[in-house]
Design an enzyme around this catalytic site. Structure first.
Site, PDB file in Angstrom:
ATOM      1  N   HIS A 106      -3.580 -17.552  -4.620  1.00 38.43           N
ATOM      2  CA  HIS A 106      -4.558 -16.668  -4.329  1.00 38.43           C
ATOM      3  C   HIS A 106      -5.600 -17.880  -3.220  1.00 38.43           C
ATOM      4  CE1 HIS A 106      -5.663 -16.847  -7.578  1.00 38.43           C
ATOM      5  NE2 HIS A 106      -7.061 -16.946  -7.138  1.00 38.43           N
ATOM      6  N   ASP A 107      -6.032 -19.067  -3.546  1.00 45.01           N
ATOM      7  CA  ASP A 107      -6.228 -20.157  -3.540  1.00 45.01           C
ATOM      8  C   ASP A 107      -6.324 -20.953  -2.299  1.00 45.01           C
ATOM      9  OD1 ASP A 107      -8.798 -18.109  -5.468  1.00 45.01           O
ATOM     10  OD2 ASP A 107      -8.277 -19.853  -6.530  1.00 45.01           O
ATOM     11  N   ASP A 129      -0.853  -1.678  -4.165  1.00 44.07           N
ATOM     12  CA  ASP A 129      -2.095  -0.620  -5.360  1.00 44.07           C
ATOM     13  C   ASP A 129      -0.884  -0.871  -6.457  1.00 44.07           C
ATOM     14  OD1 ASP A 129       0.213   1.422  -4.275  1.00 44.07           O
ATOM     15  OD2 ASP A 129      -1.587   2.090  -2.635  1.00 44.07           O
ATOM     16  N   GLU A 180      -6.622 -22.099 -16.294  1.00 40.52           N
ATOM     17  CA  GLU A 180      -7.230 -22.645 -14.962  1.00 40.52           C
ATOM     18  C   GLU A 180      -8.108 -23.698 -15.136  1.00 40.52           C
ATOM     19  OE1 GLU A 180      -8.491 -21.411 -10.005  1.00 40.52           O
ATOM     20  OE2 GLU A 180     -10.104 -20.663 -12.165  1.00 40.52           O
ATOM     21  N   ASP A 191      -9.438 -17.247 -15.735  1.00 34.50           N
ATOM     22  CA  ASP A 191      -9.767 -17.820 -14.440  1.00 34.50           C
ATOM     23  C   ASP A 191     -11.298 -18.956 -15.057  1.00 34.50           C
ATOM     24  OD1 ASP A 191     -10.494 -17.353 -11.899  1.00 34.50           O
ATOM     25  OD2 ASP A 191     -12.899 -17.328 -12.646  1.00 34.50           O
ATOM     26  N   ASP A 216      -4.829 -10.819 -15.371  1.00 29.59           N
ATOM     27  CA  ASP A 216      -6.085 -12.400 -15.207  1.00 29.59           C
ATOM     28  C   ASP A 216      -7.092 -11.933 -16.112  1.00 29.59           C
ATOM     29  OD1 ASP A 216      -7.687 -14.475 -13.890  1.00 29.59           O
ATOM     30  OD2 ASP A 216      -5.913 -13.694 -11.930  1.00 29.59           O
ATOM     31  N   ASP A 218       0.564  -0.995  -0.122  1.00 29.28           N
ATOM     32  CA  ASP A 218       0.226   0.074   0.023  1.00 29.28           C
ATOM     33  C   ASP A 218       0.630   1.398  -0.138  1.00 29.28           C
ATOM     34  OD1 ASP A 218      -1.928   1.747   0.429  1.00 29.28           O
ATOM     35  OD2 ASP A 218      -1.545   1.173   2.365  1.00 29.28           O
TER      36      ASP A 218
HETATM   37  C1  GLC Z   1     -10.953 -18.665  -9.514  1.00 26.39           C
HETATM   38  C2  GLC Z   1     -10.156 -17.880  -8.571  1.00 26.39           C
HETATM   39  C3  GLC Z   1     -10.452 -17.316  -7.438  1.00 26.39           C
HETATM   40  C4  GLC Z   1     -12.186 -16.966  -7.809  1.00 26.39           C
HETATM   41  C5  GLC Z   1     -13.040 -17.672  -8.821  1.00 26.39           C
HETATM   42  C6  GLC Z   1     -14.315 -17.038  -9.062  1.00 26.39           C
HETATM   43  O1  GLC Z   1     -10.872 -20.011  -8.890  1.00 26.39           O
HETATM   44  O2  GLC Z   1      -9.040 -18.263  -8.898  1.00 26.39           O
HETATM   45  O3  GLC Z   1      -9.925 -16.702  -6.772  1.00 26.39           O
HETATM   46  O4  GLC Z   1     -12.826 -16.543  -6.114  1.00 26.39           O
HETATM   47  O5  GLC Z   1     -12.025 -18.433  -9.792  1.00 26.39           O
HETATM   48  O6  GLC Z   1     -13.594 -16.271 -10.225  1.00 26.39           O
END
Ligand code: GLC
Length: 560
Positions: free
Chosen positions: A331-332, A30, A258, A201, A99, A22
């Site tokens: 991040h998941d 940011d 993904e 995604d 993304d 930040d």
């Molecule tokens: C993907 C992302 C995740 C998000 C989901 C819905 O799995 O990595 O963080 O919550 O898609 O967009």
């Protein structure tokens, strides 16, 4: 084999912008904060940074609910800040990767607002609308990925709309060519800005079955997992190949999608020369504790061979076709030191051991922010401290399955996506140097010991080890082997050691990792005559690995 492309010869660093740095005191990271740390990233040796979504968003799912695909959320800065980041990155050979969240938008996107207003407007079929059943109930019994029904009633249209994720994330109708073109246009906008690629995604959900039917009930809520009903529906490849033709072809970028559940047999259509993408993230090696879909209160203890099989299968599947994105965190996911080693294992050793695997398998290593410091899971004291929408959904699922509130809290503490989303730990200053304000998510309490400032000073730190690994993989005599060498698993049935060999032109490396917290012996014959390239202990001993020990050996000529 074709010469390797730039993204096959570098590591990618994933940034969770809200938690990175930040610069305004708002408590949220940011874009200028990212630009500020480009030198840190260059020193780590990464050639690309993947930013999770920074587009305008109501932040129901932390940016994965997008309300405008071609601008920047004010909390992160401006489009000029992005231009600066891209330009400054280029100066350091770091490309910016965006993304693309194209299965769904936010319910606040102008497209959805128009679509929901009537059944006759110009965007009326941009989303998946269906009438109620005769009794007024939802068209099917599908459960959304975050829990609860996958259909939500819309008063204005007197119809239900489908959402694979939260109700604020309505699914787009990819059957409509105007929808597809609008999405391609947005991606092309970012290509024109000079991005180095895209992470795409939740792409396996874009194609819906022609007829919607109820699925088998699999939980106390009487619902059926939507994943089982719509993932990888036949016909999806037509969309993906069009996407490639209209957006990706002809640009020096990479794409990583993904894509859960793509079978090895289908892989050539998905990646490689004739595939839609450069790489696919698949999840068999991180979903080990969830044998029947990701329900956090239903886990089991996995044997090491399950992890080894998952990694070996992916290595083999991409040996001839495509390229593998190697990752253990994002991040998941929870932090890898908290997942792959028994409780009580030395954390530094464990983090280095995972890094050794990450940098010696075949593929492109993806490092998630803080992984290079050995960051670990946290446990917030109350459910209210958790921001992640799926944590709240999974808490409810645990209650529905009969767990007491305290047990449900312990379950989500162990699995919450917020474990990986706590602010980046830069220094020993208050709030780990992440912000001068109040952080949007609490900083992990261990930051004084586990932060960049402290690890820079410690010659034995995880951060220093990452830099050594980066040199080994990309700038050493062993680099050609580690980049392109064939993968073969060794000691495949062993439940304590993961061992594999990489071979190229009569030269090889061997990686050995002890995944237990005790000494483990192996046949010393394996590394006879080999030289140690790198390890997380001093003086590796032939035939024995100490707790969480990892060693990379080099063998050549006769012994290879
Ligand atoms: C993907 C992302 C995740 C998000 C989901 C819905 O799995 O990595 O963080 O919550 O898609 O967009």
């Amino acid at each position: 084999m074709e010469p390797l492309k730039w993204w096959q010869k570098t590591a990618v660093y994933q940034i969770y912008p809200r938690s990175f740095q930040d610069t305004t005191g708002s408590g949220e990271g940011d874009i200028q904060g990212i630009t500020q740390h480009l030198d840190y990233l260059a020193k780590l040796g990464v050639g690309a940074v993947w930013l999770t979504p920074i587009y305008p968003s109501p932040m129901v799912d932390n940016g994965y609910d997008i309300s405008d695909y071609t601008s920047i959320d004010g909390r992160y800065g401006t489009i000029e800040d992005m231009d600066t980041l891209i330009a400054e990155g280029k100066k350091r050979n770091i490309r910016v990767v965006m993304d693309l969240v194209y299965n769904h938008t936010s319910d606040q996107h102008a497209w959805f607002r128009e679509s929901k207003a009537s059944r006759t407007n110009a965007k009326a079929d941009w989303y998946i609308w269906r009438d109620a059943k005769e009794d007024g109930s939802a068209p099917t019994n599908w459960r959304s990925i975050f829990g609860g029904p996958a259909w939500t009633w819309c008063e204005e249209r007197q119809q239900y709309y489908l959402h694979t994720f939260a109700k604020e994330q309505p699914d787009l109708n990819w059957e409509n060519p105007d929808v597809r073109q609008a999405l391609y246009d947005a991606a092309n906008f970012w290509i024109a800005k000079g991005v180095g690629g895209f992470r795409i995604d939740a792409i396996v959900y874009i194609k819906k079955p022609a007829v919607f039917t109820d699925g088998p009930v699999d939980g106390a809520d009487g619902l059926s997992s939507i994943h089982k009903m719509i993932a990888n529906t036949p016909g999806i490849l037509d969309f993906l190949h069009e996407f490639r033709r209209k957006v990706f072809d002809g640009h020096d970028i990479f794409t990583v999608a993904e894509a859960n559940g793509v079978t090895p047999a289908d892989l050539p259509h998905w990646v490689g020369q004739d595939g839609a993408f450069s790489m696919l993230f698949e999840f068999s090696h991180v979903n080990l504790e969830f044998p029947e879909g990701e329900i956090w209160c239903r886990t089991y203890d996995w044997p090491l061979t399950k992890l080894k099989r998952a990694l070996t299968d992916s290595q083999k599947a991409t040996a001839e076709n495509g390229w593998y994105p190697i990752f253990f965190e994002n991040h998941d996911q929870i932090r890898s030191v908290s997942r792959y080693f028994p409780a009580g294992t030395d954390r530094k050793k464990a983090a280095k051991a995972m890094a050794t695997v990450l940098f010696t398998l075949r593929g492109t290593p993806f490092v998630y922010e803080g992984e290079e410091l050995g960051l670990a899971n946290t446990a917030f004291p109350s459910l209210d401290d958790y921001n992640d929408i799926s944590t709240h959904g999974q808490y409810q699922i645990a209650l529905d399955e009969g767990y007491l509130p305290a047990e449900a809290l312990r379950i989500v503490q162990a699995h919450s996506r917020d474990n990986a989303r706590t602010p980046m730990q830069w220094s020993t200053a208050p709030q780990a140097g992440f912000t001068d304000g109040t952080p949007w998510l609490p900083v992990h309490g261990d930051y004084a010991d586990w932060c960049v400032e402290t690890e820079e000073k410690d010659p034995d730190s995880v951060l220093r080890y990452y830099r050594q690994l980066e040199k080994l993989r990309f700038q050493s005599d062993a680099s050609p082997i580690l980049l392109a060498g064939r993968y073969d698993e060794l000691l495949a049935e062993d439940e304590e050691i993961y061992a594999f060999k990489r071979t190229l032109d009569g030269q090889a490396t061997i990686t050995l990792v002890n995944f237990t917290n005790k000494n483990v012996d192996y046949t010393a014959y394996l590394t006879q005559g080999a030289a140690v390239l790198l390890g997380n202990y001093d003086d590796p001993q032939p035939g024995r690995l100490r707790p969480a020990e990892a060693v990379v050996y080099r063998i050549g000529g006769e012994s290879c």
